[in-house]
Design a protein around this motif. Sequence first.
Motif, PDB file in Angstrom:
ATOM      1  N   TRP A  46       0.820  -1.205   0.000  1.00 45.61           N
ATOM      2  CA  TRP A  46       0.000   0.000   0.000  1.00 45.61           C
ATOM      3  C   TRP A  46       0.860   1.263   0.000  1.00 45.61           C
ATOM      4  O   TRP A  46       0.475   2.293  -0.575  1.00 45.61           O
ATOM      5  CB  TRP A  46      -0.960   0.026   1.194  1.00 45.61           C
ATOM      6  CG  TRP A  46      -0.324   0.109   2.552  1.00 45.61           C
ATOM      7  CD1 TRP A  46      -0.099  -0.918   3.410  1.00 45.61           C
ATOM      8  CD2 TRP A  46       0.185   1.288   3.216  1.00 45.61           C
ATOM      9  NE1 TRP A  46       0.511  -0.461   4.562  1.00 45.61           N
ATOM     10  CE2 TRP A  46       0.689   0.878   4.470  1.00 45.61           C
ATOM     11  CE3 TRP A  46       0.236   2.634   2.870  1.00 45.61           C
ATOM     12  CZ2 TRP A  46       1.253   1.782   5.378  1.00 45.61           C
ATOM     13  CZ3 TRP A  46       0.806   3.532   3.772  1.00 45.61           C
ATOM     14  CH2 TRP A  46       1.299   3.103   5.003  1.00 45.61           C
ATOM     15  N   GLN A  49       1.911   1.973  -3.508  1.00 46.99           N
ATOM     16  CA  GLN A  49       0.766   2.376  -4.324  1.00 46.99           C
ATOM     17  C   GLN A  49       0.430   3.856  -4.160  1.00 46.99           C
ATOM     18  O   GLN A  49      -0.225   4.438  -5.020  1.00 46.99           O
ATOM     19  CB  GLN A  49      -0.450   1.511  -3.974  1.00 46.99           C
ATOM     20  CG  GLN A  49      -0.306   0.077  -4.465  1.00 46.99           C
ATOM     21  CD  GLN A  49      -1.409  -0.829  -3.951  1.00 46.99           C
ATOM     22  OE1 GLN A  49      -1.988  -0.602  -2.878  1.00 46.99           O
ATOM     23  NE2 GLN A  49      -1.715  -1.883  -4.703  1.00 46.99           N
ATOM     24  N   THR A  50       0.893   4.460  -3.062  1.00 46.48           N
ATOM     25  CA  THR A  50       0.661   5.889  -2.885  1.00 46.48           C
ATOM     26  C   THR A  50       1.639   6.736  -3.705  1.00 46.48           C
ATOM     27  O   THR A  50       1.439   7.939  -3.840  1.00 46.48           O
ATOM     28  CB  THR A  50       0.761   6.297  -1.403  1.00 46.48           C
ATOM     29  OG1 THR A  50       2.093   6.100  -0.931  1.00 46.48           O
ATOM     30  CG2 THR A  50      -0.217   5.498  -0.550  1.00 46.48           C
ATOM     31  N   TYR A  51       2.683   6.117  -4.226  1.00 49.61           N
ATOM     32  CA  TYR A  51       3.676   6.832  -5.034  1.00 49.61           C
ATOM     33  C   TYR A  51       3.665   6.404  -6.496  1.00 49.61           C
ATOM     34  O   TYR A  51       3.931   7.218  -7.380  1.00 49.61           O
ATOM     35  CB  TYR A  51       5.093   6.610  -4.465  1.00 49.61           C
ATOM     36  CG  TYR A  51       5.427   7.481  -3.288  1.00 49.61           C
ATOM     37  CD1 TYR A  51       6.123   8.673  -3.448  1.00 49.61           C
ATOM     38  CD2 TYR A  51       5.032   7.120  -2.003  1.00 49.61           C
ATOM     39  CE1 TYR A  51       6.421   9.483  -2.362  1.00 49.61           C
ATOM     40  CE2 TYR A  51       5.329   7.929  -0.910  1.00 49.61           C
ATOM     41  CZ  TYR A  51       6.025   9.104  -1.094  1.00 49.61           C
ATOM     42  OH  TYR A  51       6.310   9.911  -0.014  1.00 49.61           O
ATOM     43  N   LYS A  53       2.078   5.098  -9.958  1.00 46.02           N
ATOM     44  CA  LYS A  53       0.860   4.988 -10.757  1.00 46.02           C
ATOM     45  C   LYS A  53       0.906   3.768 -11.676  1.00 46.02           C
ATOM     46  O   LYS A  53      -0.128   3.212 -12.037  1.00 46.02           O
ATOM     47  CB  LYS A  53       0.664   6.256 -11.587  1.00 46.02           C
ATOM     48  CG  LYS A  53       0.407   7.505 -10.770  1.00 46.02           C
ATOM     49  CD  LYS A  53       0.197   8.721 -11.665  1.00 46.02           C
ATOM     50  CE  LYS A  53      -0.064   9.963 -10.838  1.00 46.02           C
ATOM     51  NZ  LYS A  53      -0.247  11.174 -11.686  1.00 46.02           N
ATOM     52  N   ARG A 191      -0.495  15.870  -4.171  1.00 41.36           N
ATOM     53  CA  ARG A 191      -1.408  15.496  -5.256  1.00 41.36           C
ATOM     54  C   ARG A 191      -2.707  16.298  -5.256  1.00 41.36           C
ATOM     55  O   ARG A 191      -3.540  16.103  -6.140  1.00 41.36           O
ATOM     56  CB  ARG A 191      -1.732  14.007  -5.155  1.00 41.36           C
ATOM     57  CG  ARG A 191      -0.529  13.129  -5.452  1.00 41.36           C
ATOM     58  CD  ARG A 191      -0.862  11.655  -5.280  1.00 41.36           C
ATOM     59  NE  ARG A 191      -1.168  11.334  -3.892  1.00 41.36           N
ATOM     60  CZ  ARG A 191      -1.352  10.094  -3.444  1.00 41.36           C
ATOM     61  NH1 ARG A 191      -1.254   9.088  -4.282  1.00 41.36           N
ATOM     62  NH2 ARG A 191      -1.619   9.869  -2.173  1.00 41.36           N
ATOM     63  N   ASN A 262      -7.356   8.538   5.525  1.00 39.57           N
ATOM     64  CA  ASN A 262      -7.228   8.024   4.162  1.00 39.57           C
ATOM     65  C   ASN A 262      -5.835   7.448   3.960  1.00 39.57           C
ATOM     66  O   ASN A 262      -4.856   8.176   3.922  1.00 39.57           O
ATOM     67  CB  ASN A 262      -7.500   9.138   3.144  1.00 39.57           C
ATOM     68  CG  ASN A 262      -7.537   8.626   1.717  1.00 39.57           C
ATOM     69  OD1 ASN A 262      -7.060   7.533   1.415  1.00 39.57           O
ATOM     70  ND2 ASN A 262      -8.115   9.415   0.828  1.00 39.57           N
ATOM     71  N   ARG A 263      -5.743   6.125   3.817  1.00 33.68           N
ATOM     72  CA  ARG A 263      -4.438   5.466   3.723  1.00 33.68           C
ATOM     73  C   ARG A 263      -3.710   5.802   2.427  1.00 33.68           C
ATOM     74  O   ARG A 263      -2.520   5.581   2.298  1.00 33.68           O
ATOM     75  CB  ARG A 263      -4.619   3.951   3.827  1.00 33.68           C
ATOM     76  CG  ARG A 263      -3.396   3.241   4.388  1.00 33.68           C
ATOM     77  CD  ARG A 263      -3.661   1.766   4.542  1.00 33.68           C
ATOM     78  NE  ARG A 263      -2.626   1.147   5.374  1.00 33.68           N
ATOM     79  CZ  ARG A 263      -2.558  -0.145   5.622  1.00 33.68           C
ATOM     80  NH1 ARG A 263      -3.471  -0.947   5.117  1.00 33.68           N
ATOM     81  NH2 ARG A 263      -1.591  -0.635   6.377  1.00 33.68           N
ATOM     82  N   GLN A 264      -4.437   6.335   1.449  1.00 29.77           N
ATOM     83  CA  GLN A 264      -3.802   6.716   0.192  1.00 29.77           C
ATOM     84  C   GLN A 264      -3.128   8.077   0.272  1.00 29.77           C
ATOM     85  O   GLN A 264      -2.421   8.476  -0.643  1.00 29.77           O
ATOM     86  CB  GLN A 264      -4.838   6.708  -0.940  1.00 29.77           C
ATOM     87  CG  GLN A 264      -5.367   5.323  -1.261  1.00 29.77           C
ATOM     88  CD  GLN A 264      -4.254   4.335  -1.597  1.00 29.77           C
ATOM     89  OE1 GLN A 264      -3.441   4.584  -2.480  1.00 29.77           O
ATOM     90  NE2 GLN A 264      -4.214   3.220  -0.885  1.00 29.77           N
ATOM     91  N   ARG A 266      -0.382  10.723   1.848  1.00 28.37           N
ATOM     92  CA  ARG A 266       0.963  10.687   2.396  1.00 28.37           C
ATOM     93  C   ARG A 266       1.209  11.990   3.146  1.00 28.37           C
ATOM     94  O   ARG A 266       0.514  12.993   2.911  1.00 28.37           O
ATOM     95  CB  ARG A 266       1.978  10.552   1.259  1.00 28.37           C
ATOM     96  CG  ARG A 266       1.666   9.431   0.271  1.00 28.37           C
ATOM     97  CD  ARG A 266       2.367   9.635  -1.053  1.00 28.37           C
ATOM     98  NE  ARG A 266       1.950  10.868  -1.710  1.00 28.37           N
ATOM     99  CZ  ARG A 266       2.536  11.371  -2.809  1.00 28.37           C
ATOM    100  NH1 ARG A 266       3.550  10.752  -3.352  1.00 28.37           N
ATOM    101  NH2 ARG A 266       2.102  12.502  -3.337  1.00 28.37           N
ATOM    102  N   ASP A 269       1.261  15.017   1.023  1.00 27.36           N
ATOM    103  CA  ASP A 269      -0.008  15.475   0.463  1.00 27.36           C
ATOM    104  C   ASP A 269      -0.696  16.514   1.338  1.00 27.36           C
ATOM    105  O   ASP A 269      -1.438  17.367   0.829  1.00 27.36           O
ATOM    106  CB  ASP A 269      -0.951  14.286   0.241  1.00 27.36           C
ATOM    107  CG  ASP A 269      -0.494  13.372  -0.870  1.00 27.36           C
ATOM    108  OD1 ASP A 269       0.003  13.884  -1.890  1.00 27.36           O
ATOM    109  OD2 ASP A 269      -0.625  12.142  -0.729  1.00 27.36           O
TER     110      ASP A 269
END
Length: 369
Positions: A46, A49-51, A53, A191, A262-264, A266, A269
């Motif tokens: 996970w 996946q936040t970095y 794409k 983002r 929100n785990r997405q 960082r 952000d």
Amino acid sequence: MARPTLYLAITNHGFGHATRAAAVAATVQQYLPEMQLILATTAPQWLFQTYLKGDFTLRQRAFDIGVIQSDSLTMDKPTTLAKLQEIRQTEADLVASEAAFLKEAGVDLVLADIPPLAVAIAHAAGVPCWMMSNFGWDFIYRPWGGEFEAIADWIAAQFGACDRMFRLPFHEPMSAFPAIEDVGLTGGNPRYEVEELRTDPSVLALSQGQLTAPPEKTVLLTFGGLGIEKIPYAGLAHFPDWQFLTFDQQAPDLPNLFKVPNRQLRPVDVMPLCSRVVSKPGFSTFSEACRLDLPIITLTREGFAEAPVLVSAMQDHAYHQVLTPAEFFEGDWAFLTQPLSPPRKDTPIAKNGNEQIAEAVVAYLRSPR
């Protein structure tokens, strides 16, 4: 024609190495979308996946351990030594088995941050090993003396065979490496726009009335993937009209403490919402904050050789405050009302490390071999 394949070996120590390596890998994917990316690490999927794409393969492998810690400040040296000796004793098998995988997977290049065995693995597979870091593990272990000195010598010998080192800012000399290229800061980019963060409930899972404090009274508290066991959250009661953000889901429920759900998301952000970040010494947090010109409040850390190097370099390039552990853990957080110290140097620091490393990687992967 086979797809160009990059194997990225990442040290298993907190999340900082993983996030800065992922920021570089994301830039490589942007420049070379057809690239096949393999990540060798125990960091969680996970997080990448936040970095990233694009697609990637996560290969759960540990070729080093960094420092065994119960939290971001507390080190367990005996267990660390035992694990390092175990890795050294099994070196031949680790190298042979992973080199066989590299050959089977058609890996063209190894980029490492910064497991020492990555060099031997790459060379056994017949491919070059490039590295990126602001320190080597020999620099961390050697001051601990005793049996750690032999470990540091072993690691320095591994690094001495590295084909190319991208030396990040805030660095120690890294004298074990024969071919060093200095590059700029690495890290992710926010983002979302500030208004999206403040008003779009799908981004921060906000409820009405949250995050209404102005930026000058909004502070990010972030202490890396391991956190700190006893953050003195009680000090926040002295600042009822301030807003504090944390990714620590175990933090207490306080009216002025917002736990980012929100785990997405960082830390980088949500940095644009804030006037400063409070952190332990850590390259990735410092780097991402400096890339955004965000002031940093940090703690001193004893016994970890990278920490004073990081703190001193940060003082050169960012508005800052440096706290003793006592000021942080036992004080009333009055430091938040004290003026920040300006950067000690006027020379701007380069912020294009992602691009510099990615351009070199792409050029190699596109070259005939």
